[in-house]
Design a protein around this motif. Sequence first.
Motif, PDB file in Angstrom:
ATOM      1  N   PHE A  29      40.446  27.993  44.839  1.00 48.26           N
ATOM      2  CA  PHE A  29      39.759  28.167  46.162  1.00 48.26           C
ATOM      3  C   PHE A  29      39.795  25.640  46.331  1.00 48.26           C
ATOM      4  O   PHE A  29      39.213  24.872  45.597  1.00 48.26           O
ATOM      5  CB  PHE A  29      37.916  27.613  45.757  1.00 48.26           C
ATOM      6  CG  PHE A  29      36.917  27.531  47.094  1.00 48.26           C
ATOM      7  CD1 PHE A  29      36.965  28.646  47.258  1.00 48.26           C
ATOM      8  CD2 PHE A  29      36.909  26.161  47.016  1.00 48.26           C
ATOM      9  CE1 PHE A  29      35.743  28.284  48.933  1.00 48.26           C
ATOM     10  CE2 PHE A  29      35.166  25.655  48.306  1.00 48.26           C
ATOM     11  CZ  PHE A  29      35.746  27.041  48.631  1.00 48.26           C
ATOM     12  N   VAL A  55      40.964  31.227  48.635  1.00 54.80           N
ATOM     13  CA  VAL A  55      39.784  30.984  50.250  1.00 54.80           C
ATOM     14  C   VAL A  55      40.463  29.122  50.278  1.00 54.80           C
ATOM     15  O   VAL A  55      40.978  28.399  49.280  1.00 54.80           O
ATOM     16  CB  VAL A  55      38.489  30.674  49.044  1.00 54.80           C
ATOM     17  CG1 VAL A  55      37.773  29.854  50.728  1.00 54.80           C
ATOM     18  CG2 VAL A  55      38.870  32.196  49.302  1.00 54.80           C
ATOM     19  N   SER A  67      30.637  19.758  48.651  1.00 48.62           N
ATOM     20  CA  SER A  67      29.314  20.945  48.084  1.00 48.62           C
ATOM     21  C   SER A  67      30.008  21.660  48.178  1.00 48.62           C
ATOM     22  O   SER A  67      29.703  23.122  47.306  1.00 48.62           O
ATOM     23  CB  SER A  67      28.710  20.913  49.514  1.00 48.62           C
ATOM     24  OG  SER A  67      27.331  19.514  49.265  1.00 48.62           O
ATOM     25  N   ALA A  68      31.337  22.523  48.865  1.00 47.87           N
ATOM     26  CA  ALA A  68      31.882  23.605  48.783  1.00 47.87           C
ATOM     27  C   ALA A  68      31.865  24.198  48.092  1.00 47.87           C
ATOM     28  O   ALA A  68      32.327  24.725  46.803  1.00 47.87           O
ATOM     29  CB  ALA A  68      32.191  23.780  50.025  1.00 47.87           C
ATOM     30  N   VAL A  69      33.067  22.906  47.247  1.00 45.39           N
ATOM     31  CA  VAL A  69      33.783  22.954  45.987  1.00 45.39           C
ATOM     32  C   VAL A  69      32.665  23.806  44.476  1.00 45.39           C
ATOM     33  O   VAL A  69      32.940  24.566  44.117  1.00 45.39           O
ATOM     34  CB  VAL A  69      34.507  22.212  45.740  1.00 45.39           C
ATOM     35  CG1 VAL A  69      34.760  21.941  44.849  1.00 45.39           C
ATOM     36  CG2 VAL A  69      36.051  21.905  46.562  1.00 45.39           C
ATOM     37  N   GLY A  71      30.043  24.363  45.233  1.00 49.27           N
ATOM     38  CA  GLY A  71      28.989  25.929  45.267  1.00 49.27           C
ATOM     39  C   GLY A  71      30.566  27.795  44.792  1.00 49.27           C
ATOM     40  O   GLY A  71      29.808  28.366  44.298  1.00 49.27           O
ATOM     41  N   ALA A  72      31.541  27.033  45.195  1.00 47.99           N
ATOM     42  CA  ALA A  72      32.246  28.490  45.071  1.00 47.99           C
ATOM     43  C   ALA A  72      33.170  27.982  43.199  1.00 47.99           C
ATOM     44  O   ALA A  72      33.207  28.962  42.792  1.00 47.99           O
ATOM     45  CB  ALA A  72      33.943  27.691  45.194  1.00 47.99           C
ATOM     46  N   ALA A  75      29.782  30.065  41.828  1.00 48.53           N
ATOM     47  CA  ALA A  75      30.316  31.697  42.104  1.00 48.53           C
ATOM     48  C   ALA A  75      31.633  31.698  40.935  1.00 48.53           C
ATOM     49  O   ALA A  75      32.265  32.965  41.262  1.00 48.53           O
ATOM     50  CB  ALA A  75      31.039  32.199  43.322  1.00 48.53           C
ATOM     51  N   ALA A  77      34.379  30.595  40.629  1.00 51.77           N
ATOM     52  CA  ALA A  77      36.287  29.668  40.706  1.00 51.77           C
ATOM     53  C   ALA A  77      36.305  28.697  40.416  1.00 51.77           C
ATOM     54  O   ALA A  77      35.766  28.170  40.370  1.00 51.77           O
ATOM     55  CB  ALA A  77      36.735  29.600  42.596  1.00 51.77           C
TER      56      ALA A  77
ATOM     57  N   THR B  79      28.348  28.364  51.791  1.00 49.90           N
ATOM     58  CA  THR B  79      29.804  28.580  52.176  1.00 49.90           C
ATOM     59  C   THR B  79      30.500  28.023  50.487  1.00 49.90           C
ATOM     60  O   THR B  79      31.121  29.590  50.615  1.00 49.90           O
ATOM     61  CB  THR B  79      30.296  27.331  52.886  1.00 49.90           C
ATOM     62  OG1 THR B  79      28.718  27.264  54.302  1.00 49.90           O
ATOM     63  CG2 THR B  79      31.128  27.929  53.311  1.00 49.90           C
ATOM     64  N   GLY B  80      30.618  27.729  50.178  1.00 53.23           N
ATOM     65  CA  GLY B  80      31.618  27.944  48.669  1.00 53.23           C
ATOM     66  C   GLY B  80      31.462  28.848  47.887  1.00 53.23           C
ATOM     67  O   GLY B  80      32.376  30.560  47.194  1.00 53.23           O
ATOM     68  N   LEU B  81      29.749  29.550  47.525  1.00 53.59           N
ATOM     69  CA  LEU B  81      29.421  30.604  46.990  1.00 53.59           C
ATOM     70  C   LEU B  81      30.106  32.040  47.420  1.00 53.59           C
ATOM     71  O   LEU B  81      30.265  32.580  47.190  1.00 53.59           O
ATOM     72  CB  LEU B  81      27.843  29.875  46.837  1.00 53.59           C
ATOM     73  CG  LEU B  81      27.314  30.913  45.399  1.00 53.59           C
ATOM     74  CD1 LEU B  81      27.332  30.222  44.267  1.00 53.59           C
ATOM     75  CD2 LEU B  81      25.486  30.290  46.267  1.00 53.59           C
ATOM     76  N   ALA B  84      33.630  32.314  47.676  1.00 55.14           N
ATOM     77  CA  ALA B  84      34.190  32.852  46.443  1.00 55.14           C
ATOM     78  C   ALA B  84      33.970  34.425  45.257  1.00 55.14           C
ATOM     79  O   ALA B  84      35.120  34.496  45.127  1.00 55.14           O
ATOM     80  CB  ALA B  84      33.798  32.079  45.420  1.00 55.14           C
TER      81      ALA B  84
END
Lengths: 380, 272
Positions: A29, A55, A67-69, A71-72, A75, A77, B79-81, B84
């Motif tokens: 990601f 992604v 922030s997206a990093v 969040g990933a 999850a 990643a 968005t990241g969640l 992924a």
Amino acid sequence: METGKRPAPRLLTGNEAVAHAAIDAGARFFAGYPITPSSEIAETLSVLLPKAGGVFIQMEDEIAAMSAVIGAAIAGAKALTATSGPGFSLKQEAIGFACVTEVPCVIVNVMRGGPSTGLPTLPAQGDVMQARWGTHGDHPAVAVCPERVSEAYDLTLKAFDYSERLRTPVILLMDEVVGHVTEKAVLVPPDSATLPDLRKPVSPPEEYRPYRYSGQVPPPLVPFGQGYRYHVTGLLHDETGFPSNDTGNADRQVRWLMDKVERNRRLVTDFEAVDVEDAEVLLFAYGACARTAKAAMHMARSQGRKVGLFRPRTIWPFPYEELALAARNARVVVPVEMNLGQLSYEVSLAVCGKVPVKPLFKVGGEAVAPDELLTFIEGV
Amino acid sequence: MRAVPYESYLRTRRIPHIWCPGCGHGIVLKAMVRAIDQLGWKKDEIAMVSGIGCSGRAPGYVDFNTLHTTHGRAIAFATGLKLANPSLKVIVVTGDGDGIAIGGNHMIHAARRNLDLNVVLFNNFIYGMTGGQVSPTTPLGCSATTAPFGNYEHPFNIAELVAAAGGNFVARGTVYQPVELEKLLLKAFEKKGFSFVEAMSPCPTAYGRRNKLKGPVAMMVDLKERSVPLARAKNLAEPELEGKIVTGVLLDRDKEEYTEIYRKLTARLGGA
């Protein structure tokens, strides 16, 4: 790759090496925002990640990317972003969030000179202190700094490893020279079979405490969606993850965060000491300045001057004891930085006034030249 | 009303909640839980993400995978969640300050991407948690601690803004009509792609008592009187809609969703 077989050398830039290392480290990601001189990392990953089933997303701004990093990463990643000074400033609040929520992730900062927009295309090391104290509140920091392309690859691998083990954001600090120089590099990928899965639960959901303030390292951060249903918040929280206003708990938590890195200094401390035993003049340099320092040292040695080099690969936590040991026989320590002395303060702290510190700084966007440093050495 | 086992969704040990008496946020959360129950979503597959403010505390009270992020950035974290792990059902809870002031950029870009997020914006016209400062939805002329002489800025029409930015589903409801709100949330959650529900929610503590709405009942009556269903609103002229809250489904379409487009790309490149 077959084990035991050394890969053929490649010709590539530091920014490209970082992107390849991220893939080889298992990162799947990337979220970023265009910014010079780091953009080639995003461009390279926009090719590599979709092909690897990962992604790539270009976000609407630097804050969103950070922030997206996170969040990933929550999850499950392995995730990274890449930026430069102004973007690094914008990301700081979210980096603090990753610190306090103990979410592993990697932030690449190909530094420029500041303040503000500064000198986007010229070399500088403007964010060394921002990497340490950029976000508000007491927080841990781990930052690594490569001097050449092959090391940009190696330290990216290490950045992911430190980040996953310590459950903390790790910053890869590069400068424009290392990011943009094209040079020969042998990229040795890690054996994927030996990469530990540090997200795998070690306790059943009912016993899971995502924030346990004891032990050498934190418990695994179990990815969302695997039946563990816990809470993650930027508020100070208890070991279950829920917010807590208890002052005793808050004290324990902040100390735990700081101690986490201190306790694992042996894991993350990484430096190179060259000819320090007999050195009368000890150079201290990192990133592109270390290349200059090595060249100047070579010239000085050929003139019979006893010059050595101490080069931290891990800048934060700072290797105080290791530097003090390397400087114990020196007459003078010479920090060389492309800023006005951000790490020189730490050098002074390390030698505790026992050895004079005479620095060479440059902030105009030009790298320090070897003969310039040699002249300086002759004068100290 | 259909019976719903609320306690199985609530983290009862985290209650009492922090919301003030008369606050509408609990009604929105209840409508969300009811919609989730009706859809039969499993708790393990739901992630609820929020930002900062009164709305931001909602995820702490429900037994899902919950993430309370920084101010304004809930959609970016989500968005990241989602990217992924696209199998997660991701619900974002935000407010008018969090979602459309400091977080406005993320809102319009998430709508543009048409990523399969379910955003529920609790609109109480004020910054409640910080004590009643003017927000981008505070009506013109209304009072706030940072608008002591009356608000001199025009407010956003949030639902229309989001509908213009993209996305597949936009609706607006109020806590005075909880059954309709639940239906709107159900449609939003079911919809693939970016969906957005604006839920009007009273704040007696920070907004009402400064604006001649002295208490929760007066605020509920105000919501009732100002609400106009979309079907009726279509027959009204613009001056007649001044100060009204148009409720119902404002946008419902089926543009291709982000993760679907991305999945096709990775499959084409052999990376899937």
